[in-house]
Design a protein around this motif. Structure first.
Motif, short mmCIF file in Angstrom:
data_model
loop_
_atom_site.label_atom_id
_atom_site.label_comp_id
_atom_site.label_asym_id
_atom_site.label_seq_id
_atom_site.Cartn_x
_atom_site.Cartn_y
_atom_site.Cartn_z
N ASP A 249 -0.25 10.67 13.11
CA ASP A 249 0.04 9.23 13.00
C ASP A 249 -0.20 8.59 11.65
O ASP A 249 0.33 7.52 11.38
N ASN A 250 -1.05 9.16 10.83
CA ASN A 250 -1.39 8.49 9.56
C ASN A 250 -1.94 9.51 8.57
O ASN A 250 -2.18 10.67 8.92
N GLY A 251 -2.14 9.04 7.35
CA GLY A 251 -2.57 9.95 6.30
C GLY A 251 -3.88 10.64 6.60
O GLY A 251 -4.06 11.84 6.34
N SER A 252 -4.81 9.89 7.18
CA SER A 252 -6.12 10.48 7.49
C SER A 252 -6.01 11.61 8.51
O SER A 252 -6.63 12.66 8.35
N THR A 253 -5.19 11.39 9.54
CA THR A 253 -5.05 12.45 10.55
C THR A 253 -4.35 13.67 9.94
O THR A 253 -4.69 14.81 10.28
N SER B 58 2.76 11.13 4.58
CA SER B 58 2.75 9.96 5.48
C SER B 58 3.30 8.79 4.68
O SER B 58 4.28 8.95 3.97
N LYS B 59 2.67 7.61 4.76
CA LYS B 59 3.06 6.41 4.02
C LYS B 59 4.58 6.22 3.96
O LYS B 59 5.15 5.69 4.91
N ALA B 60 5.27 6.67 2.90
CA ALA B 60 6.71 6.38 2.78
C ALA B 60 7.58 7.22 3.70
O ALA B 60 8.80 7.04 3.74
N PHE C 13 -6.47 18.24 -2.76
CA PHE C 13 -6.28 17.44 -3.98
C PHE C 13 -5.09 16.52 -3.81
O PHE C 13 -4.16 16.80 -3.05
N GLU C 14 -5.13 15.41 -4.55
CA GLU C 14 -3.95 14.57 -4.70
C GLU C 14 -3.20 15.11 -5.91
O GLU C 14 -3.71 15.04 -7.03
N PRO C 15 -2.00 15.66 -5.72
CA PRO C 15 -1.33 16.31 -6.84
C PRO C 15 -0.84 15.31 -7.91
O PRO C 15 -0.15 14.35 -7.60
N ALA D 42 -11.71 11.36 -5.47
CA ALA D 42 -10.53 11.55 -4.63
C ALA D 42 -10.51 10.52 -3.52
O ALA D 42 -11.54 9.93 -3.17
N PHE D 43 -9.34 10.28 -2.95
CA PHE D 43 -9.26 9.52 -1.71
C PHE D 43 -8.32 10.25 -0.75
O PHE D 43 -7.17 10.52 -1.08
N HIS D 44 -8.84 10.58 0.43
CA HIS D 44 -8.03 11.29 1.41
C HIS D 44 -8.02 10.61 2.77
O HIS D 44 -7.50 11.17 3.74
N GLY D 45 -8.60 9.42 2.88
CA GLY D 45 -8.58 8.69 4.15
C GLY D 45 -9.97 8.36 4.63
O GLY D 45 -10.97 8.70 3.99
N ASP D 46 -10.05 7.70 5.78
CA ASP D 46 -11.31 7.12 6.24
C ASP D 46 -11.87 7.71 7.53
O ASP D 46 -12.92 7.27 8.00
N ALA E 123 -2.24 20.12 -0.62
CA ALA E 123 -1.73 19.04 -1.46
C ALA E 123 -1.61 17.78 -0.61
O ALA E 123 -0.80 17.74 0.31
N ASP E 124 -2.44 16.80 -0.89
CA ASP E 124 -2.37 15.53 -0.16
C ASP E 124 -1.33 14.64 -0.87
O ASP E 124 -1.64 13.98 -1.85
N GLU E 125 -0.11 14.69 -0.34
CA GLU E 125 1.00 13.91 -0.93
C GLU E 125 1.25 12.62 -0.15
O GLU E 125 2.36 12.09 -0.16
N VAL E 126 0.21 12.15 0.54
CA VAL E 126 0.38 10.94 1.34
C VAL E 126 0.86 9.78 0.47
O VAL E 126 1.76 9.03 0.85
N MET E 127 0.30 9.64 -0.74
CA MET E 127 0.75 8.59 -1.65
C MET E 127 1.95 9.06 -2.48
O MET E 127 2.93 8.34 -2.64
N THR E 128 1.87 10.28 -3.05
CA THR E 128 2.85 10.71 -4.06
C THR E 128 4.20 11.10 -3.48
O THR E 128 5.18 11.17 -4.23
N TRP F 184 0.83 -1.22 0.00
CA TRP F 184 0.00 0.00 0.00
C TRP F 184 0.86 1.26 0.00
O TRP F 184 0.59 2.21 0.73
N TRP F 185 1.92 1.23 -0.81
CA TRP F 185 2.67 2.43 -1.17
C TRP F 185 3.54 2.99 -0.05
O TRP F 185 3.96 4.15 -0.10
N VAL F 186 3.81 2.18 0.97
CA VAL F 186 4.56 2.71 2.11
C VAL F 186 6.06 2.39 2.06
O VAL F 186 6.84 2.99 2.80
C1 LIG Z 1 -3.57 6.31 1.93
C2 LIG Z 1 -3.97 7.72 1.71
C3 LIG Z 1 -4.55 8.48 2.73
C4 LIG Z 1 -4.92 7.90 4.06
O1 LIG Z 1 -3.81 7.49 4.78
P1 LIG Z 1 -3.99 6.45 5.99
O2 LIG Z 1 -2.64 6.35 6.58
O3 LIG Z 1 -4.48 5.18 5.37
O4 LIG Z 1 -5.00 7.05 6.91
C5 LIG Z 1 -4.83 9.80 2.48
N1 LIG Z 1 -4.56 10.35 1.30
C6 LIG Z 1 -4.01 9.66 0.28
C7 LIG Z 1 -3.71 10.33 -1.00
C8 LIG Z 1 -3.69 8.31 0.46
O5 LIG Z 1 -3.17 7.62 -0.55
#
Ligand SMILES: *Cc1c(COP(=O)(O)O)cnc(C)c1O
Length: 425
Positions: A108-112, A264-266, A201-203, A141-145, A235-240, A50-52
């Motif tokens: 702690d995580n992307g959602s926070t 976050s993630k990586a 946005f996810e850039p 879009a996906f920004h977390g849960d 800019a939600d760069e959690v994945m990118t 999951w991209w981490v």
């Molecule tokens: C995974 C992801 C999140 C959420 O991160 P979590 O650590 O799963 O809460 C948020 N934004 C983007 C772009 C993601 O890919």
């Protein structure tokens, strides 16, 4: 009983319909791009868990940094205290983040990280006596849960049950090549209302939507429209983040700069859950006051956990090494070669590549749902053959650890070609 059998007694898995899902596979060891299950079967982790995980599983550089930190100072509260790993990490990150970023908030995580960005945007206006309570986000879009992040997310069946309890989010279409005009018009319309606090946005790449890509030029325009209308950009760069797009951050492709970034993630090389939201000085100053009520009353128990910071420092060092830069460039080149080879396959609708991200869309007979039969067929085929790929509907994407070997990459490519040849969609 096997681990996989014992597991099901008490564990509730993410995004899983336990009645119909296959039994989760028990992994007992990871090294480099490889994972092994309890029966000794080997898997290539083609999606970096999951991209981490860019630098490989059980990376010894990160593991040693964590051990050293754990035996020096494992944790101290960040309310009223600080520590060297956080000070050092913040200095090093500010040096690589867009030039306007100056303050970091740890979680702690992307959602926070996303929750914090949304709260800061809204409270900034509140502190100034202005009511702006809506957020602008892309469709799909996906920004977390968590609730704020979920509200910003557009993948509808994820959030259907909660839709009456979410903050108000207005949606604009993703500006994929050829569709930019509709996005510009929608953004102009929504920013003019003066009701929106931020555009998130996810850039350049929408990950969970299936690695949907769009160009930096249009994102520059969207950011400048927001700036003109006092709408903060997130800019939600959690994945990118951290090299996935071929640069440190997707925002490094831009001339415009976002007001906030979520990472976050990586960040920790996939070793320890940690996230950061970064801000301009202007945003920070919107909370800086003699009035305590204007402070950001937000925190998490493990905010800026020293062990997480140490893992992130080691990860950043790995990212900046010439060896890792060469790995990113190599994976990118290999993806381009594969794209060239596969794009004319009659079962392939479209392909796209950015950095180490490769995606292809398969021609199917019917509209394909996120967790539909085509997806399941592909997923099972890849797992049986020892490669972890999680297609999104009819989109197969690869996002491997950067240290993946050439022969491991070849195996992934060949397996995708075989899937197209062997399977009926
Ligand atoms: C995974 C992801 C999140 C959420 O991160 P979590 O650590 O799963 O809460 C948020 N934004 C983007 C772009 C993601 O890919």
């Amino acid at each position: 009983m096997t681990l996989a059998e014992r597991n099901l007694k008490h564990n509730w898995h993410p995004y899983t319909q336990h009645k119909t899902a296959q039994r989760p596979i028990a992994i007992v060891k990871g090294e480099g791009a490889l994972l092994w299950d309890e029966d000794g079967k080997e898997y290539i982790d083609a999606i970096a868990s999951w991209w981490v995980n860019p630098y490989g599983h059980s990376n010894p550089v990160i593991a040693n940094a964590i051990y050293k930190q754990l035996t020096t100072l494992e944790h101290v509260l960040f309310g009223g205290f600080t520590h060297e790993p956080a000070v050092e990490l913040s200095e090093q990150l500010i040096a690589v983040l867009p030039a306007n970023q100056n303050k970091l908030f740890y979680s702690d995580n992307g959602s926070t990280a996303v929750e914090i960005a949304i709260k800061v945007a809204m409270q900034y206006f509140f502190n100034n006596g202005i009511k702006k309570t809506k957020i602008i986000a892309f469709e799909d879009a996906f920004h977390g849960d968590t609730f704020g992040a979920m509200a910003a997310s557009g993948i509808s069946f994820f959030t259907e049950a909660f839709k009456d309890s979410l903050i108000e989010v207005v949606r604009i279409p993703v500006p994929t090549p050829g569709n930019e005009q509709a996005t510009l018009e929608a953004l102009n319309y929504h920013t003019a209302s003066q009701e929106c606090a931020a555009f998130i946005f996810e850039p350049l790449v929408l990950g969970a939507a299936g690695m949907v890509m769009y160009q930096p030029e249009i994102l520059n325009e969207l950011i400048s429209i927001c700036k003109k209308n006092q709408v903060f950009t997130i800019a939600d760069e959690v994945m990118t983040g951290f090299g996935k797009t071929g640069k440190n951050f997707a925002c490094d492709y831009l001339t415009a700069m976002p007001d906030m970034m979520c990472i976050s993630k990586a960040l920790t090389g996939g070793a320890i859950p940690m996230a950061i939201t970064s801000f301009t000085q202007e945003l920070f100053d919107g909370f800086y006051d003699d009035d305590i009520n204007k402070a950001l009353f937000h925190g998490h128990t493990f905010t800026a956990n020293p062990t997480g910071c140490a893992a992130a420092l080691a990860s950043l060092q790995l990212l900046q090494s010439t060896e890792m830069k060469a790995n990113i460039a190599r994976v990118h080149e290999r993806h381009l070669e594969f794209e060239e080879r596969i794009k004319n396959n009659p079962k392939v609708k479209t392909t796209r590549v950015l950095g180490v991200i490769f995606a292809l869309e398969i021609v199917t007979n019917s509209a394909e749902s996120y967790y539909g039969t085509v997806r399941n067929k592909l997923y099972n085929f890849f797992i049986e053959n020892g490669v972890i790929l999680r297609p999104v509907g009819n989109i197969v994407y690869i996002l491997p650890p950067y240290i993946i070997s050439d022969s491991q990459l070849s195996k992934i490519y060949e397996l995708i070609e075989r899937a197209l040849y062997d399977l009926e969609f």
